[in-house]
Design a protein around this motif. Structure first.
Motif, PDB file in Angstrom:
ATOM      1  N   UNK A  58       0.818  -1.203  -0.015  1.00 58.81           N
ATOM      2  CA  UNK A  58      -0.098  -0.061  -0.149  1.00 58.81           C
ATOM      3  C   UNK A  58       0.796   1.334  -0.078  1.00 58.81           C
ATOM      4  N   UNK A  59       0.359   2.232  -0.649  1.00 61.54           N
ATOM      5  CA  UNK A  59       1.136   3.551  -0.748  1.00 61.54           C
ATOM      6  C   UNK A  59       0.062   4.818  -0.567  1.00 61.54           C
ATOM      7  N   UNK A  60       0.648   5.781  -0.270  1.00 62.18           N
ATOM      8  CA  UNK A  60      -0.033   7.110   0.115  1.00 62.18           C
ATOM      9  C   UNK A  60      -0.314   7.875  -1.092  1.00 62.18           C
ATOM     10  N   UNK A  61       0.126   7.259  -2.115  1.00 63.51           N
ATOM     11  CA  UNK A  61      -0.288   8.246  -3.776  1.00 63.51           C
ATOM     12  C   UNK A  61      -0.102   7.152  -4.687  1.00 63.51           C
ATOM     13  N   UNK A  62      -0.743   7.394  -5.939  1.00 64.24           N
ATOM     14  CA  UNK A  62      -0.976   6.699  -6.801  1.00 64.24           C
ATOM     15  C   UNK A  62      -2.288   7.244  -7.850  1.00 64.24           C
ATOM     16  N   UNK A  63      -2.585   6.499  -8.617  1.00 68.43           N
ATOM     17  CA  UNK A  63      -3.627   6.896  -9.697  1.00 68.43           C
ATOM     18  C   UNK A  63      -4.956   6.639  -8.918  1.00 68.43           C
ATOM     19  N   UNK A  64      -6.103   7.405  -9.270  1.00 76.61           N
ATOM     20  CA  UNK A  64      -7.528   6.939  -8.884  1.00 76.61           C
ATOM     21  C   UNK A  64      -7.851   5.619  -9.077  1.00 76.61           C
ATOM     22  N   UNK A  65      -7.404   5.002 -10.161  1.00 73.87           N
ATOM     23  CA  UNK A  65      -7.741   3.682 -10.248  1.00 73.87           C
ATOM     24  C   UNK A  65      -7.068   2.632  -9.221  1.00 73.87           C
ATOM     25  N   UNK A  66      -6.208   3.185  -8.677  1.00 70.42           N
ATOM     26  CA  UNK A  66      -5.084   2.225  -7.606  1.00 70.42           C
ATOM     27  C   UNK A  66      -5.795   2.387  -6.076  1.00 70.42           C
ATOM     28  N   UNK A  67      -6.909   3.271  -5.960  1.00 72.10           N
ATOM     29  CA  UNK A  67      -7.282   3.536  -4.728  1.00 72.10           C
ATOM     30  C   UNK A  67      -7.893   2.238  -4.185  1.00 72.10           C
ATOM     31  N   UNK A  77     -19.769   7.375   1.360  1.00 70.64           N
ATOM     32  CA  UNK A  77     -20.492   7.538   2.733  1.00 70.64           C
ATOM     33  C   UNK A  77     -20.149   8.842   3.455  1.00 70.64           C
ATOM     34  N   UNK A  78     -18.948   9.265   3.584  1.00 66.75           N
ATOM     35  CA  UNK A  78     -18.342  10.392   4.041  1.00 66.75           C
ATOM     36  C   UNK A  78     -17.526  11.277   3.214  1.00 66.75           C
ATOM     37  N   UNK A  79     -18.226  11.835   2.184  1.00 65.17           N
ATOM     38  CA  UNK A  79     -17.129  12.852   1.349  1.00 65.17           C
ATOM     39  C   UNK A  79     -16.518  13.663   1.976  1.00 65.17           C
ATOM     40  N   UNK A  80     -16.797  14.574   3.015  1.00 58.38           N
ATOM     41  CA  UNK A  80     -15.758  15.465   3.537  1.00 58.38           C
ATOM     42  C   UNK A  80     -14.515  14.725   4.220  1.00 58.38           C
ATOM     43  N   UNK A  81     -14.688  13.437   4.790  1.00 58.05           N
ATOM     44  CA  UNK A  81     -13.297  12.858   5.312  1.00 58.05           C
ATOM     45  C   UNK A  81     -12.578  12.426   4.157  1.00 58.05           C
ATOM     46  N   UNK A  82     -13.293  11.866   2.995  1.00 57.40           N
ATOM     47  CA  UNK A  82     -12.444  11.543   1.784  1.00 57.40           C
ATOM     48  C   UNK A  82     -11.692  12.887   1.302  1.00 57.40           C
ATOM     49  N   UNK A  83     -12.317  13.921   1.067  1.00 56.82           N
ATOM     50  CA  UNK A  83     -11.663  15.161   0.810  1.00 56.82           C
ATOM     51  C   UNK A  83     -10.324  15.365   1.435  1.00 56.82           C
ATOM     52  N   UNK A  84     -10.674  15.393   2.864  1.00 57.11           N
ATOM     53  CA  UNK A  84      -9.783  15.782   3.845  1.00 57.11           C
ATOM     54  C   UNK A  84      -8.439  14.651   3.634  1.00 57.11           C
ATOM     55  N   UNK A  85      -8.737  13.435   3.558  1.00 58.88           N
ATOM     56  CA  UNK A  85      -7.705  12.658   3.453  1.00 58.88           C
ATOM     57  C   UNK A  85      -6.926  12.790   1.934  1.00 58.88           C
ATOM     58  N   UNK A  86      -7.807  13.212   1.105  1.00 63.50           N
ATOM     59  CA  UNK A  86      -7.180  13.495  -0.128  1.00 63.50           C
ATOM     60  C   UNK A  86      -6.244  14.591   0.005  1.00 63.50           C
ATOM     61  N   UNK A  87      -6.620  15.715   0.461  1.00 59.42           N
ATOM     62  CA  UNK A  87      -5.827  16.943   0.466  1.00 59.42           C
ATOM     63  C   UNK A  87      -4.439  16.806   1.595  1.00 59.42           C
ATOM     64  N   UNK A  88      -4.529  15.780   2.647  1.00 59.42           N
ATOM     65  CA  UNK A  88      -3.677  15.565   3.630  1.00 59.42           C
ATOM     66  C   UNK A  88      -2.847  14.399   2.971  1.00 59.42           C
ATOM     67  N   UNK A  89      -3.034  13.965   1.819  1.00 60.71           N
ATOM     68  CA  UNK A  89      -2.206  12.594   1.504  1.00 60.71           C
ATOM     69  C   UNK A  89      -2.524  11.452   2.100  1.00 60.71           C
ATOM     70  N   UNK A  90      -3.681  11.316   2.921  1.00 59.75           N
ATOM     71  CA  UNK A  90      -3.715  10.173   3.653  1.00 59.75           C
ATOM     72  C   UNK A  90      -4.444   8.788   3.000  1.00 59.75           C
ATOM     73  N   UNK A  91      -4.825   8.975   1.708  1.00 65.11           N
ATOM     74  CA  UNK A  91      -5.528   7.877   1.078  1.00 65.11           C
ATOM     75  C   UNK A  91      -4.600   6.772   0.618  1.00 65.11           C
ATOM     76  N   UNK A  92      -5.025   5.533   0.871  1.00 68.66           N
ATOM     77  CA  UNK A  92      -4.334   4.648   0.441  1.00 68.66           C
ATOM     78  C   UNK A  92      -4.537   3.818  -0.969  1.00 68.66           C
ATOM     79  N   UNK A  93      -3.359   3.544  -1.894  1.00 70.96           N
ATOM     80  CA  UNK A  93      -3.412   3.119  -3.052  1.00 70.96           C
ATOM     81  C   UNK A  93      -2.635   1.570  -3.096  1.00 70.96           C
ATOM     82  N   UNK A  94      -3.122   1.085  -3.916  1.00 73.84           N
ATOM     83  CA  UNK A  94      -2.177  -0.475  -4.183  1.00 73.84           C
ATOM     84  C   UNK A  94      -1.058  -0.322  -5.039  1.00 73.84           C
TER      85      UNK A  94
END
Length: 94
Positions: A58-67, A77-94
């Motif tokens: 898992x990585x914190x960066x990548x293409x949207x299709x790797x989310x 379910x929680x679009x605000x939290x998703x956006x916060x994680x996106x901005x802070x670089x906390x989303x997980x990618x394969x």
């Protein structure tokens, strides 16, 4: 004769053992050493900087299709939290 100080072998646990009498702490000594050896074998302590091991690719960066699918569910379910994680670089990618 009463023991007033902890033996040197118990020094790593002096802070924790300060809540009990020195005599009781000495009695717990052999158990502490066995537990320390047991836990140390299974959970080694490492002073490494960076991401912890075991992320399984898992990585914190990548293409949207790797989310991860869980990240897409978060977006639904929680679009605000998703956006916060996106901005802070906390989303997980394969």
């Amino acid at each position: 004769m009463k023991t007033t100080r902890l033996p040197a072998a118990l020094a790593p646990w002096a802070g924790t053992l300060s809540a009990i009498t020195p005599e009781l702490a000495v009695a717990f000594g052999p158990l502490l050493h066995r537990l320390d050896a047991l836990v140390g074998e299974r959970e080694p302590v490492a002073d490494l900087v960076g991401d912890p091991d075991g992320l399984g690719g898992l990585a914190r960066s990548g293409r949207p299709d790797q989310l991860l699918a869980s990240e897409w569910l978060l977006a639904e379910e929680y679009p605000e939290e998703f956006l916060r994680r996106l901005v802070d670089g906390e989303l997980l990618h394969l």
